[in-house]
Design a protein around this motif. Structure first.
Motif, PDB file in Angstrom:
ATOM      1  N   LEU A 145       0.819  -1.202   0.000  1.00 10.65           N
ATOM      2  CA  LEU A 145       0.000   0.000   0.000  1.00 10.65           C
ATOM      3  C   LEU A 145       0.857   1.258   0.000  1.00 10.65           C
ATOM      4  N   LYS A 146       0.501   2.159  -0.875  1.00 11.42           N
ATOM      5  CA  LYS A 146       1.074   3.511  -0.844  1.00 11.42           C
ATOM      6  C   LYS A 146      -0.049   4.438  -0.422  1.00 11.42           C
ATOM      7  N   THR A 147       0.135   5.168   0.668  1.00 11.17           N
ATOM      8  CA  THR A 147      -0.946   5.985   1.209  1.00 11.17           C
ATOM      9  C   THR A 147      -0.531   7.444   1.339  1.00 11.17           C
ATOM     10  N   GLU A 148      -1.514   8.299   1.254  1.00  8.00           N
ATOM     11  CA  GLU A 148      -1.348   9.723   1.555  1.00  8.00           C
ATOM     12  C   GLU A 148      -2.720  10.288   1.882  1.00  8.00           C
ATOM     13  N   TYR A 149      -2.745  11.487   2.444  1.00  9.73           N
ATOM     14  CA  TYR A 149      -4.027  12.075   2.803  1.00  9.73           C
ATOM     15  C   TYR A 149      -3.942  13.592   2.772  1.00  9.73           C
ATOM     16  N   ASP A 150      -5.125  14.197   2.649  1.00 13.80           N
ATOM     17  CA  ASP A 150      -5.233  15.647   2.771  1.00 13.80           C
ATOM     18  C   ASP A 150      -6.332  15.934   3.797  1.00 13.80           C
ATOM     19  N   SER A 151      -6.864  17.115   3.792  1.00 18.84           N
ATOM     20  CA  SER A 151      -7.852  17.475   4.813  1.00 18.84           C
ATOM     21  C   SER A 151      -9.194  16.785   4.618  1.00 18.84           C
ATOM     22  N   ALA A 152      -9.437  16.258   3.428  1.00 18.22           N
ATOM     23  CA  ALA A 152     -10.754  15.679   3.141  1.00 18.22           C
ATOM     24  C   ALA A 152     -10.726  14.177   2.879  1.00 18.22           C
ATOM     25  N   TYR A 153      -9.613  13.654   2.340  1.00 21.66           N
ATOM     26  CA  TYR A 153      -9.588  12.251   1.908  1.00 21.66           C
ATOM     27  C   TYR A 153      -8.301  11.549   2.324  1.00 21.66           C
ATOM     28  N   TYR A 154      -8.429  10.228   2.430  1.00 19.10           N
ATOM     29  CA  TYR A 154      -7.292   9.341   2.626  1.00 19.10           C
ATOM     30  C   TYR A 154      -7.181   8.518   1.349  1.00 19.10           C
ATOM     31  N   TYR A 155      -5.970   8.485   0.728  1.00 17.35           N
ATOM     32  CA  TYR A 155      -5.806   7.847  -0.574  1.00 17.35           C
ATOM     33  C   TYR A 155      -5.000   6.556  -0.441  1.00 17.35           C
ATOM     34  N   PHE A 156      -5.445   5.516  -1.175  1.00 19.48           N
ATOM     35  CA  PHE A 156      -4.755   4.227  -1.191  1.00 19.48           C
ATOM     36  C   PHE A 156      -4.385   3.867  -2.626  1.00 19.48           C
ATOM     37  N   ASP A 157      -3.116   3.552  -2.816  1.00 16.74           N
ATOM     38  CA  ASP A 157      -2.674   3.066  -4.114  1.00 16.74           C
ATOM     39  C   ASP A 157      -2.088   1.668  -3.909  1.00 16.74           C
ATOM     40  N   PHE A 158      -2.448   0.727  -4.771  1.00 19.66           N
ATOM     41  CA  PHE A 158      -2.023  -0.666  -4.632  1.00 19.66           C
ATOM     42  C   PHE A 158      -0.874  -0.944  -5.591  1.00 19.66           C
ATOM     43  N   LEU A 159       0.267  -1.363  -5.038  1.00 20.43           N
ATOM     44  CA  LEU A 159       1.449  -1.661  -5.835  1.00 20.43           C
ATOM     45  C   LEU A 159       1.780  -3.140  -5.736  1.00 20.43           C
ATOM     46  N   THR A 160       2.109  -3.767  -6.855  1.00 23.39           N
ATOM     47  CA  THR A 160       2.538  -5.164  -6.804  1.00 23.39           C
ATOM     48  C   THR A 160       3.916  -5.218  -6.151  1.00 23.39           C
ATOM     49  N   PRO A 161       4.278  -6.357  -5.568  1.00 24.99           N
ATOM     50  CA  PRO A 161       5.617  -6.468  -4.979  1.00 24.99           C
ATOM     51  C   PRO A 161       6.725  -6.149  -5.982  1.00 24.99           C
ATOM     52  N   GLN A 162       6.500  -6.497  -7.243  1.00 25.94           N
ATOM     53  CA  GLN A 162       7.519  -6.256  -8.271  1.00 25.94           C
ATOM     54  C   GLN A 162       7.687  -4.770  -8.587  1.00 25.94           C
ATOM     55  N   GLU A 163       6.685  -3.972  -8.273  1.00 20.39           N
ATOM     56  CA  GLU A 163       6.809  -2.526  -8.447  1.00 20.39           C
ATOM     57  C   GLU A 163       7.611  -1.885  -7.319  1.00 20.39           C
TER      58      GLU A 163
END
Length: 353
Positions: A145-163
């Motif tokens: 998981l690659k995560t980040e957030y701002d004042s309104a949302y929490y973002y999730f990005d899914f990366l394969t192990p090979q990435e």
């Protein structure tokens, strides 16, 4: 008459002796298969008992077509909750991500707080745990998981192990939980298997190669056989190594000793299971100075025959040999076994795995 009986008895003894000599190399395989069959039933029972039914809603993401900033999923933050308040766990063995959101109730989930792409999601459900709302996402693959957030949302990005990593390895400590494996003189095989893997983990944690390492267990848990092998398959691992220890078929103490490695006989590729097993055998026996008992065909073993990636099951030593049992219980010997496996991993990558 007596001469005939004596000759017949002698012939029977000779035949049995030949059969034992022929079958002796396969005793580790027979023992492992018997233990695995019994423990697979126990593991399935334990897994069923530990399942917690997800209450409330079962849904998919609200808008699977929306292109989301910063990730494939975005979670709308409840009023008064900051991104730093969100907690999540990523269970690689079950491919389950749990997101804990404090101070939320059913009404928050009913308003569709998740939007974005759900291409990697097998199931998504909501439940409550105390005063926290919990989102449970079961993925179709192993993802970082690659995560980040701002004042309104929490973002999730899914990366394969090979990435994320150059190479990927799955390490399996055999048995665990209510499946102790071999037991001699109050020592369970599951404990020695885990001790060796934890020593290996220390070495790999300090390694400066960009290797992603996933462990089926690092405690006294007992994942199912399918969960163990699917961790390798669903991470598209380059190597899958399982650590075990051996016993005579009868379970009695004997002079049998040494290291053997089981492989997937169905994998006929040049850089496949058999070559990996040979590398592991040479490196582990080289470190331990243990007897080389050779390679053993392993398609009778579930995690071997169902592995889609190169697999090797290492029987480090015999718990039914007093000298070897004493060695296996020592931290120094466990470190040597771990170092042998580590060198095998690096050598396999050098050879092109």
């Amino acid at each position: 008459m007596e001469d005939k009986i004596l000759k017949f008895a002698t012939a029977v003894v000779v035949v049995l002796t030949v059969a034992v000599c022929i079958g002796l190399p396969f005793f580790p395989q027979i023992y492992t298969w018997a233990v695995e069959s019994r423990e697979e039933r126990l593991a399935e029972q334990e897994y069923a008992e530990n399942q917690t039914e997800m209450k409330d809603l079962e849904i998919v993401a609200a808008d699977t077509s929306e292109q989301v900033h910063g990730g494939q999923l975005q979670l709308k933050l409840p009023e008064g909750i900051n991104g730093s308040d969100i907690q999540f766990t990523n269970d690689y063995v079950t491919q389950t991500i749990k997101i804990s959101i404090p101070g939320t109730d059913r009404s928050y989930f009913e308003n569709g707080p998740i939007t974005g792409s759900s291409n990697h999601i097998a199931t998504l459900s909501y439940s409550s745990k105390g005063e926290d709302g919990v989102i449970e996402i079961v993925m179709d693959h192993v993802y970082e998981l690659k995560t980040e957030y701002d004042s309104a949302y929490y973002y999730f990005d899914f990366l394969t192990p090979q990435e994320v990593y150059d190479k990927v390895v799955v390490i399996d400590a055999g048995h665990g939980g209510r499946a102790p494996g071999a037991n001699k003189q109050g020592v369970n095989e599951k404990e020695i298997d885990l001790d060796i893997v934890l020593q290996l983990k220390k070495i790999l944690d300090e390694d400066d190669h960009n290797i992603g390492v996933y462990y089926t267990r690092t405690d006294d848990s007992n994942p199912t056989f399918d969960q163990r092998v699917q961790l390798a398959n669903k991470s598209d691992a380059d190597l899958f190594i399982s650590v075990h220890n051996n016993s005579t078929n009868s379970g009695r103490m004997s002079s049998a000793n040494g290291t053997a490695v089981m492989y997937n006989e169905s994998d006929e590729s040049e850089l496949g299971s058999k070559r990996l097993a040979q590398i592991c055998l040479e490196e582990v026996t080289g470190q331990l100075q243990s007897r080389n008992r050779g390679l053993v065909e392993g398609d009778s073993i579930y995690i071997i025959r169902t592995s889609k990636v190169p697999v090797a099951l290492i029987e480090v030593g015999f718990m039914t040999n007093q000298q070897e049992l004493d060695l296996l219980r020592s931290e120094d010997y466990q470190k040597k076994a771990a170092l042998g496996i580590y060198h095998a991993i690096l050598r396999a990558f050098e050879e092109g795995y």
